[in-house]
Design an enzyme around this catalytic site. Sequence first.
Site, PDB file in Angstrom:
ATOM      1  N   ASP A 126      -2.972   4.520 -28.794  1.00 35.93           N
ATOM      2  CA  ASP A 126      -3.350   3.135 -29.097  1.00 35.93           C
ATOM      3  C   ASP A 126      -2.182   2.247 -29.467  1.00 35.93           C
ATOM      4  OD1 ASP A 126      -2.831   4.247 -31.680  1.00 35.93           O
ATOM      5  OD2 ASP A 126      -4.030   2.636 -32.556  1.00 35.93           O
ATOM      6  N   ASP A 139       3.097   4.616 -27.909  1.00 33.17           N
ATOM      7  CA  ASP A 139       2.465   5.537 -26.961  1.00 33.17           C
ATOM      8  C   ASP A 139       2.661   5.103 -25.509  1.00 33.17           C
ATOM      9  OD1 ASP A 139       1.362   7.102 -29.062  1.00 33.17           O
ATOM     10  OD2 ASP A 139      -0.256   5.648 -29.289  1.00 33.17           O
ATOM     11  N   CYS A 184       3.306   1.713   2.799  1.00 33.65           N
ATOM     12  CA  CYS A 184       4.541   0.933   2.631  1.00 33.65           C
ATOM     13  C   CYS A 184       5.550   1.732   1.818  1.00 33.65           C
ATOM     14  CB  CYS A 184       4.254  -0.393   1.930  1.00 33.65           C
ATOM     15  SG  CYS A 184       3.131  -1.491   2.812  1.00 33.65           S
ATOM     16  N   CYS A 198       0.832  -1.203   0.000  1.00 34.61           N
ATOM     17  CA  CYS A 198       0.000   0.000   0.000  1.00 34.61           C
ATOM     18  C   CYS A 198       0.863   1.248   0.000  1.00 34.61           C
ATOM     19  CB  CYS A 198      -0.928   0.007   1.214  1.00 34.61           C
ATOM     20  SG  CYS A 198      -0.059   0.132   2.783  1.00 34.61           S
ATOM     21  N   ASP A 239      -2.998  11.009 -29.539  1.00 38.38           N
ATOM     22  CA  ASP A 239      -2.270  10.463 -30.682  1.00 38.38           C
ATOM     23  C   ASP A 239      -3.182  10.574 -31.903  1.00 38.38           C
ATOM     24  OD1 ASP A 239      -0.304   8.945 -32.142  1.00 38.38           O
ATOM     25  OD2 ASP A 239      -1.616   7.206 -31.918  1.00 38.38           O
TER      26      ASP A 239
END
Length: 749
Positions: free
Chosen positions: A636, A640, A26, A23, A435
């Site tokens: 996509d 990227d 931590c 978490c 993009d």
Amino acid sequence: MKHKAATAHPANPTLLFVPDMSCASCVAKIEKAFAAKEVEARVNLADKQVSVAAGLPVAEAVALLLSAGYRAEPITDAASAMADKAEHDAREYRTRIRQAIAGLGLGIPLMIWGLAGGDMMIHDSQSQLIWGAMGLLTLLLLVTTGGHFFSGMWRSLKAKSANMDTLIALGTGTAWLYSMLVVLIPGFFPDGTRHVYFEASVMILGLINLGHALELRARGKTSEAVQKLIGLQSNTAIKITENGDETVAIAALVVGDKLRLRPGDRVALDGEVLSGNSLLDESMLTGEPIPVAKSVGDSLSAGTVNGNGSLIYQVTAGPADTRLAKIIALVQEAQTSKMPIGRLTDKIAAVFVPVVVVIALLAAIIWYFAGPEPALSHALVVLTSVLIIACPCALGLATPMSIMVSVGRAASMGVLVKNGEALQTASKVSCVVLDKTGTITEGKPAVTQVDIFDDAFDERELLRAVASLEQHSGHPLAAALLDAAKAKEVMLSEPQGFDYRQGQGLLGQFEGRQWAVGNSKLMDALGIRLTETHQARLEQGAALGHTQVLVARDNQLLALVGISDPIKADAKEAMTALKAQGKRLVLLSGDNQATAEAVARQVGIEEVIAGVLPDEKQSWVNKFQAQGEVVAMVGDGINDAPALMAADVGIAMGSGTEIAIESADLTLLNPRLGSLAGAFALSRATLGNIKQNLFGAFIYNTLGIPIAAGVLYPLTGILLSPVVAGAAMALSSLTVVTNANRLRRKSLD
């Protein structure tokens, strides 16, 4: 809080795998431990890795983590480390699911029993025996399904801090301890307080373990991006030696080695072509769907895929210095630099838990020394009531319930949300970077314009001749011409001759006529002159971002065919909706400036940045962040991935590559862009709902804790029973759940 890209470590940092890291608290503890030694360390919670700046010996880094309460293992091979981490997470996920089933399996029947009017009080020896057995069974579940919470509380106490583990352990432990005391010595407690709360203990553990399992699965998806990128790297290559071709491991290659690239093979290392011609699919780097012609002197990038030609190339970069390796490093760095959003409940718990414990102890002491008889019994009732009413059930549900409802609502809108942090950050997005190929456009070349210069010739006749020739071509533009002919239901025939000219086009004989299909270079080579009208048409097409294909018959220019990547039907409407939300829009593309600007004009985007490589896309995202923008990146392709990871919110198109999807925080499940504005509106609604839930949860604590401590007793003579405290706790949870469900019907206009 918006993050910025982290600066790079010195060469060869130490990488450590920390399996017990779970978490945000931590992360903070580990960073604090290294900071105390003035050592820079970056913590990657998604991959459970810690990157320690070079200079600190591995043994010392491991010892430092151990002193903070976390065991660690050094990482020597990235691929095997990813596999080990995936196996560890899968094992932990199964464990949490089993723990959730065990806790809810006992807790739900007990809760139903109580709600249905079943007796949960201790009256006689028979009820003592029954509930004593239930108490032992609950203790077994506390140990087996909640042991990690108690050990987490112990680590937290040793570090002089408090978190949700502390709340969970105190709430469940107190409920069980009080219940067992009631079972063992019921006569010690006043009438009306001999109630058991075993169901509260196991229900809390069951629900929270289930939430942790779901969170673990969602968080694990992020690390799959690096794993799949690593999978693009070749393990072997064909090396040309004095004794002929040899298959060798990548690690054995050095700069200057000569390698052979066969049809369909993946490029092993970056290099320069020495001989041969071929078309290579570079979409994993550029995001562009059209393969690139390669010949002598051209550069090759590791991970790209060869077409049907054969090449000999010379290695120009080692395994750690290829463009693909740099993309992998960029993704990992972006993961590390994206600091986890501070969990509000953990921050509150750090103050709330000690305060509650102090209030409970002070109230108990006051009742013991100043309260009526039986003083000890009343003191114990007050102590237990305060801790039970402060139980973290509502507090723990406040955020995950809103997220669960919101994620379901998002899915119905066609948006896949990877985690709750993405929703929270998306509510603050001010700049949307998009993009071009596959995001704004369809990602597949198509014939979008046909100009015929001879009125006696029609489009179907032209497509029949051109497509009949192109059916023998392997060029990617040929597919667009064939698709156009198919759409017109044109019947193709076999040409009588065919000649492909690299970088120019093709020549062929069709039905007794000489045809030429290609670019202006081919026309020049054939001596075919372009008039001013023809040049004007070419310029018009170029302004629209078209790839121009010239068609000549018997050395006479006959037609101009424009091929482009069509813009998605809803792109302009989607951009208008984002502008209405006040978002800054930027088109960021690897394509040329003219094509990118042409696409941007058609959808209403004013800011265009073109001709960028993958690492440059990430740099632009970082520049926008440095300007104070909260950035969402929409893409996509594999190219990227670094930018998606660096952005405050990465959004992938569901029609894109798996790596782009795994690198992103949100995924649009369909190719439409219209869901973007709705996703941002939903994120704002979700954040507001979470704040309402947290406020509601603390109203019960703020009002309930003083009452549980007995402040009303001097006025009313009423001491809050743990039964009422439990009811208040349940009511606060019900309020949170009901409020979260409002998101299912909230308007997102």
